[in-house]
Scaffold this motif. Structure first.
Motif, short mmCIF file in Angstrom:
data_model
loop_
_atom_site.label_atom_id
_atom_site.label_comp_id
_atom_site.label_asym_id
_atom_site.label_seq_id
_atom_site.Cartn_x
_atom_site.Cartn_y
_atom_site.Cartn_z
N PHE A 1 0.83 -1.20 0.00
CA PHE A 1 0.00 0.00 0.00
C PHE A 1 0.86 1.25 0.00
O PHE A 1 0.62 2.21 -0.73
CB PHE A 1 -0.92 0.02 1.24
CG PHE A 1 -2.34 -0.18 0.85
CD1 PHE A 1 -3.07 0.84 0.27
CD2 PHE A 1 -2.95 -1.41 1.03
CE1 PHE A 1 -4.37 0.65 -0.13
CE2 PHE A 1 -4.25 -1.62 0.63
CZ PHE A 1 -4.96 -0.58 0.06
N LEU A 2 1.91 1.20 0.82
CA LEU A 2 2.81 2.34 0.94
C LEU A 2 3.46 2.64 -0.41
O LEU A 2 3.45 3.77 -0.88
CB LEU A 2 3.88 1.98 1.98
CG LEU A 2 4.56 3.16 2.61
CD1 LEU A 2 3.59 3.83 3.60
CD2 LEU A 2 5.81 2.70 3.36
N ILE A 3 3.99 1.59 -1.06
CA ILE A 3 4.68 1.82 -2.34
C ILE A 3 3.68 2.32 -3.39
O ILE A 3 3.99 3.20 -4.19
CB ILE A 3 5.37 0.54 -2.87
CG1 ILE A 3 6.23 -0.09 -1.80
CG2 ILE A 3 6.23 0.88 -4.08
CD1 ILE A 3 7.02 -1.30 -2.30
N PHE A 4 2.45 1.79 -3.37
CA PHE A 4 1.43 2.24 -4.32
C PHE A 4 1.19 3.74 -4.19
O PHE A 4 1.15 4.46 -5.19
CB PHE A 4 0.10 1.51 -4.05
CG PHE A 4 -0.09 0.32 -4.91
CD1 PHE A 4 -0.25 0.47 -6.28
CD2 PHE A 4 -0.12 -0.96 -4.38
CE1 PHE A 4 -0.44 -0.64 -7.09
CE2 PHE A 4 -0.29 -2.06 -5.18
CZ PHE A 4 -0.46 -1.90 -6.54
N ILE A 5 1.04 4.21 -2.96
CA ILE A 5 0.73 5.61 -2.75
C ILE A 5 1.91 6.49 -3.19
O ILE A 5 1.73 7.48 -3.91
CB ILE A 5 0.34 5.86 -1.28
CG1 ILE A 5 -1.00 5.16 -1.03
CG2 ILE A 5 0.23 7.35 -0.97
CD1 ILE A 5 -1.48 5.16 0.37
N VAL A 6 3.12 6.08 -2.84
CA VAL A 6 4.29 6.87 -3.24
C VAL A 6 4.37 6.96 -4.76
O VAL A 6 4.57 8.04 -5.33
CB VAL A 6 5.59 6.21 -2.68
CG1 VAL A 6 6.83 6.88 -3.24
CG2 VAL A 6 5.59 6.25 -1.17
N LEU A 7 4.16 5.81 -5.43
CA LEU A 7 4.25 5.80 -6.90
C LEU A 7 3.17 6.65 -7.55
O LEU A 7 3.41 7.34 -8.53
CB LEU A 7 4.17 4.37 -7.42
CG LEU A 7 5.48 3.60 -7.49
CD1 LEU A 7 5.22 2.16 -7.89
CD2 LEU A 7 6.42 4.24 -8.50
N ALA A 8 1.94 6.59 -6.98
CA ALA A 8 0.84 7.37 -7.56
C ALA A 8 1.14 8.86 -7.45
O ALA A 8 0.93 9.63 -8.40
CB ALA A 8 -0.48 7.04 -6.88
N ILE A 9 1.66 9.30 -6.30
CA ILE A 9 1.98 10.72 -6.13
C ILE A 9 3.07 11.11 -7.13
O ILE A 9 2.97 12.12 -7.83
CB ILE A 9 2.46 11.00 -4.68
CG1 ILE A 9 1.30 10.74 -3.72
CG2 ILE A 9 2.98 12.43 -4.55
CD1 ILE A 9 1.66 10.85 -2.26
N GLN A 10 4.07 10.27 -7.26
CA GLN A 10 5.18 10.53 -8.18
C GLN A 10 4.65 10.67 -9.62
O GLN A 10 5.01 11.58 -10.35
CB GLN A 10 6.18 9.36 -8.07
CG GLN A 10 6.97 9.03 -9.29
CD GLN A 10 8.02 10.07 -9.59
OE1 GLN A 10 8.41 10.83 -8.70
NE2 GLN A 10 8.46 10.15 -10.84
N SER A 11 3.72 9.78 -9.99
CA SER A 11 3.21 9.80 -11.36
C SER A 11 2.38 11.05 -11.61
O SER A 11 2.46 11.66 -12.67
CB SER A 11 2.38 8.54 -11.58
OG SER A 11 1.80 8.55 -12.82
#
Ligand code: PHE
Length: 485
Positions: free
Chosen positions: A185-195
């Motif tokens: 979940f943590l990695i998903f959120i970080v990646l979505a913000i980055q994108s």
């Protein structure tokens, strides 16, 4: 034989969410959203989850929990308990068909899982991100044509999965899920913000959250029912695959669930997490695709062709590429664990094997399945069914027909045949019982069977009868022409 159980309160929800969240969310969902017009598809998908899939999940899990049996004998066991006459129709259409579905899914799922390891290796060596778009396309084509590379990585994934499952329910599956799911979940959120922060990503955001109702059949010329049914079918098939519904996986995990757990709450948590991850994946992939000036409707290659192109163009692409494919591996392994456990569970409880022996048998079965699929998909051996290679055929058959037929049968079984003996177990730990019962009655007796019946008939007509009759007409024409000279 003593039934294994999850040890903690979160064990069931995290393991089932782990099963649900996988390639289906990260690889399949974003490309379907891209192909079917963005938000309108997400909207239909959410309706399908709330009114058709959630009640079906409750039904499947409760059959497992009450029977504490395997995916084939569970229906008989519940009928025996309540003294009802058992018909083997339930066992055949819900049990055996689900087992066949699981073996088919496992065979092609490991293949795609293997691609992800390959891409992680490419990302780590940096070779993927340095390539031009043409080269990246060639990497994917080259991989899909190579039997040895695909078989090697898929078998590697199979071995790791088998090792976790060998550890059993508490020490293997539960422990891995408790660590991996929060991390994921943590990695998903970080990646979505980055994108979303990429230049030009707003266009992707608009595509995702502004509805194009025309794409689902509401055009200015009126309502196109065929288009609407097509999108509903795609959304429903995706929801089944994504929620691991209609293959007996939820039944098996339900049989490990504690008696005290509230099934409604657990199902709510799983469905919300799974849908959120699907949407988050689309939020990672689609804005990035727009930012790189690519097309969102490029289909199954979105994750394996378009995304590496994106990583090659953005700042820190090397790092984000590695994080992304690592994330995909974590998401995938919790799903392969559930697929594999289902087969192991069957060998243990139906064929009385010990867990180590059952793990070996399941490995042999899955290894054979994935080898056949890889042979056919890579074109090394020409195995085709209804004109499709085995990968495409299994994906199509499981997502369009098998999961829907199994779920249709489970809805009728729980809704009409077994609701009385199951009521107490289903409602355990809940308040507002009359309301929940009414929800189950309406959805399991009417909405789910009618919707599934209609969609299945349309799919059978469109995808089986029509092509066959067209072929027949062509032959017929040839014969007439031949006779008439
Ligand atoms: N739900 C998994 C995914 O989204 C796939 C899966 C299907 C797993 C059926 C188990 C059973 O990728």
């Amino acid at each position: 034989m003593k039934q294994e159980k999850f040890a903690t309160k979160w064990g069931f929800v995290l393991a089932a969410a782990g099963s649900a969240i996988g390639l289906g969310n990260v690889w399949r969902f974003p490309y379907l959203v891209g192909q079917h017009g963005g938000f309108a598809f997400i909207f239909i998908y959410i309706l399908m989850v709330a009114f058709i899939c959630m009640p079906l999940m409750i039904a499947e899990i409760s059959v497992g929990r009450l029977s504490r049996s395997n995916m084939i004998d569970a229906y008989k066991s519940i009928n025996q308990r309540s003294g009802a006459k058992h018909s083997s129709v339930w066992t055949f259409f819900a049990g055996w068909l689900g087992a066949l579905g699981i073996v088919m899914i496992t065979s092609f799922y490991f293949l795609v899982a293997g691609w992800v390891i390959y891409y992680l290796v490419q990302a780590l060596t940096g070779s993927l991100m340095q390539s031009s778009s043409r080269e990246i396309e060639q990497v994917f084509t080259g991989l899909t044509q190579s039997f040895t590379q695909q078989a090697f990585y898929a078998l590697l994934f199979l071995c790791v999965t088998a090792m976790v499952v060998l550890g059993g329910v508490k020490k293997g599956i539960e422990r891995v899920s408790l660590i991996l799911m929060p991390l994921l979940f943590l990695i998903f959120i970080v990646l979505a913000i980055q994108s979303l922060m990429l230049p030009g990503a707003e266009k992707g955001f608009d595509f995702l959250f502004k509805a194009d109702w025309g794409a689902i059949g509401f055009t200015s010329n009126g309502f196109d029912i065929h288009q609407f049914a097509k999108v509903c079918l795609a959304a429903l098939g995706q929801a089944f695959i994504s929620l691991s519904l209609g293959f007996g996986t939820l039944l098996v995990y339900g049989s490990y669930m504690s008696e005290k757990e509230n099934i409604f709450k657990s199902v709510g948590n799983i469905a919300v997490c799974d849908t959120l991850v699907g949407i988050l994946s689309a939020m990672i992939i689609i804005p990035a695709i727009f930012s790189a000036g690519l097309e969102p409707s490029s289909g199954p290659g979105l994750t394996f062709i378009s995304l590496p192109i994106v990583f090659g163009t953005i700042n820190g692409g090397y790092f984000w590429g590695i994080v992304f494919y690592l994330l995909l591996i974590l998401a995938t392994i919790t799903s392969t664990i559930s697929l594999f456990e289902c087969i192991v569970n069957l060998f243990i409880s139906k064929f009385y094997q010990s867990r180590p022996l059952a793990t070996l048998s399941a490995s042999l079965l899955c290894g054979t399945g994935l080898t056949l699929v890889t042979l056919s998909f890579s074109g090394v051996v020409d195995i085709r069914i209804l004109g499709r290679d085995l990968f495409t055929f299994f994906d199509w058959l499981t997502s369009t027909f098998i999961s829907a037929i199994v779920s249709f049968t489970v809805a009728l079984f729980v809704g009409y045949q077994a609701i009385k003996p199951m009521q107490c177990s289903i409602l355990r730990g809940t308040t507002k019982r009359p309301f929940l019962m009414r929800y189950l009655f309406i959805t399991l007796r009417i909405i789910a069977p009618v919707a599934l019946g209609i969609l299945l008939s349309i799919a059978a007509y469109d995808q089986i009868l029509k092509p066959i009759s067209i072929k027949f007409m062509i032959y017929y024409e040839h014969i007439i022409r031949f006779i008439l000279g």
